[in-house]
Design a protein around this motif. Sequence first.
Motif, PDB file in Angstrom:
ATOM      1  N   ASP A 218       0.850  -1.194   0.000  1.00  0.00           N
ATOM      2  CA  ASP A 218       0.000   0.000   0.000  1.00  0.00           C
ATOM      3  C   ASP A 218       0.884   1.241   0.000  1.00  0.00           C
ATOM      4  O   ASP A 218       1.982   1.245   0.567  1.00  0.00           O
ATOM      5  N   TRP A 219       0.381   2.296  -0.619  1.00  0.00           N
ATOM      6  CA  TRP A 219       1.202   3.509  -0.730  1.00  0.00           C
ATOM      7  C   TRP A 219       0.319   4.730  -0.593  1.00  0.00           C
ATOM      8  O   TRP A 219      -0.789   4.779  -1.132  1.00  0.00           O
ATOM      9  N   HIS A 220       0.829   5.712   0.134  1.00  0.00           N
ATOM     10  CA  HIS A 220       0.059   6.936   0.385  1.00  0.00           C
ATOM     11  C   HIS A 220       0.834   8.184  -0.026  1.00  0.00           C
ATOM     12  O   HIS A 220       0.540   9.285   0.439  1.00  0.00           O
ATOM     13  N   GLY A 221       1.832   7.998  -0.900  1.00  0.00           N
ATOM     14  CA  GLY A 221       2.590   9.146  -1.392  1.00  0.00           C
ATOM     15  C   GLY A 221       3.883   9.410  -0.653  1.00  0.00           C
ATOM     16  O   GLY A 221       4.542  10.427  -0.893  1.00  0.00           O
ATOM     17  N   GLU A 222       4.264   8.516   0.275  1.00  0.00           N
ATOM     18  CA  GLU A 222       5.475   8.747   1.052  1.00  0.00           C
ATOM     19  C   GLU A 222       6.731   8.316   0.276  1.00  0.00           C
ATOM     20  O   GLU A 222       6.667   7.461  -0.582  1.00  0.00           O
ATOM     21  N   TRP A 223       7.843   8.939   0.631  1.00  0.00           N
ATOM     22  CA  TRP A 223       9.144   8.605   0.040  1.00  0.00           C
ATOM     23  C   TRP A 223      10.194   8.555   1.140  1.00  0.00           C
ATOM     24  O   TRP A 223      10.108   9.297   2.117  1.00  0.00           O
TER      25      TRP A 223
ATOM     26  N   MET B 165      16.716   6.503  -3.191  1.00  0.00           N
ATOM     27  CA  MET B 165      15.359   6.734  -2.701  1.00  0.00           C
ATOM     28  C   MET B 165      14.465   5.545  -3.008  1.00  0.00           C
ATOM     29  O   MET B 165      14.766   4.709  -3.862  1.00  0.00           O
ATOM     30  N   HIS B 166      13.335   5.491  -2.290  1.00  0.00           N
ATOM     31  CA  HIS B 166      12.323   4.462  -2.523  1.00  0.00           C
ATOM     32  C   HIS B 166      10.977   4.982  -2.034  1.00  0.00           C
ATOM     33  O   HIS B 166      10.899   5.663  -1.015  1.00  0.00           O
ATOM     34  N   PRO B 167       9.886   4.661  -2.765  1.00  0.00           N
ATOM     35  CA  PRO B 167       8.573   5.182  -2.383  1.00  0.00           C
ATOM     36  C   PRO B 167       7.848   4.376  -1.306  1.00  0.00           C
ATOM     37  O   PRO B 167       6.866   4.871  -0.740  1.00  0.00           O
ATOM     38  N   SER B 168       8.267   3.149  -1.020  1.00  0.00           N
ATOM     39  CA  SER B 168       7.545   2.358  -0.013  1.00  0.00           C
ATOM     40  C   SER B 168       8.518   1.501   0.773  1.00  0.00           C
ATOM     41  O   SER B 168       8.273   0.323   1.014  1.00  0.00           O
ATOM     42  N   ALA B 169       9.631   2.099   1.167  1.00  0.00           N
ATOM     43  CA  ALA B 169      10.683   1.346   1.853  1.00  0.00           C
ATOM     44  C   ALA B 169      10.216   0.891   3.231  1.00  0.00           C
ATOM     45  O   ALA B 169       9.454   1.580   3.917  1.00  0.00           O
TER      46      ALA B 169
END
Length: 305
Positions: free
Chosen positions: A106-111, A145-149
Motif C-alpha cells: 500500500d502507498w500513500h505518497g510517502e518517500w 530513494m524508494h517510495p515504499s521502503a
Amino acid sequence: MSTALHTILENFQQRRPLRAGSLIITIYGDALMPRGGEVWLGSLINVLEPFGLNPRLTRTAVFRLTQDDWLQAKPIGRRSYYQVTESGRTSFTQAFKRIYASASPDWHGEWTVAMLSMLDNDERRLLRQKLSWLGFGQVGPQTMMHPSANVTDVEKILRNNDLQDKVMLIHGLNNGDKVTPAMLDQIKTCWDLESLGQDYQMFLDMFQPLLHELNDCSINDEQAFQARTLLIHEYRRIMLKDPFLPDELLCANWNGRAARQLCANLYQQLWQAAERYISSQLETADGPLPAANQKFLRRFGGLQK
C-alpha cells in the motif's frame, strides 16, 4: 515427468556457469528456513543431483556460502550439518518476505531518501548494494530513494554495518498529487523497468505451460519439489532486481503482476507434494526435519490444504 517441467529443468542444467550456490540459497530460503534452517550435507547432495549438481560442486558451493557467512558448519562424527547464520537469516527474511508477498505494498505518497555523502567509497559501495536489494534506486552518486521502503529493514542494515551515524534518512510525503509526470520520469531514470519487464515475460513464458499441464495431469513428489524449487529460484532472481514499487507508479499492463499471480498459483498446486518430498529426503542432526512453521502457511496470502 511433464513436458514443461522437463524443459524447465533442462534449461537450468544447461546454464554455464551453473550457479550452485544460488540454487542452494533458494532451497535454504524456500524449504529449510521454515523448518529450522539446518540440513545434513549428504541429504542435500542427494536432492541436488537431479538438478545437475554433482557432489563435488555442491560441497564447493556450500563451503563458499560458509566463507560468505550465509551458513555455518556443525560437524558431528563423520557427518557435516549446515545451519543458516544470523546474518543469513536477516538476508533471507528481507528477501523472501517480498518474494512471497500476495500484492504490491500500500502507498500513500510517502518517500524515503538516503543520503550517503558522509560515507567513504567502500562504505558507500556496500550500502548501495544492500539498499538496492531493498529496492532503492539511485538518484545521484550520493543519494538513493524508494517510495515504499520498509524503514525497519533500512535501519537494521545501517546498524549491522555500523553506519547509523553516517547516513541521513529523510521521510516525507509528496505535496499535491500523489503521482506526477515528473515523478514518473524520475522513476524511469532510477529503475530499469523495461529490462525488468522483459525478465518477467521470460518467466511467464517459461512457467505458464507448466501451470496448464498441471491442470490436466499430476506429477510425483520429487518432481513437485523440483518444480517448486525452480519456480522460486527463477522468480527470486527477478525479484532481487525488482524495486517492488507501488501499483500507482507502474503502468496498467505491468507484467510483474501477472508473474506474481502465476507464481502464487503454481506454488499453491505444488507445495504439499513438495513438502512430502522434503520431509522424506532431508535430515537434521536430530533426525527428520521438523514441520514447517506457521509463517510458511502465510506465503502468497495463505496456502490452502
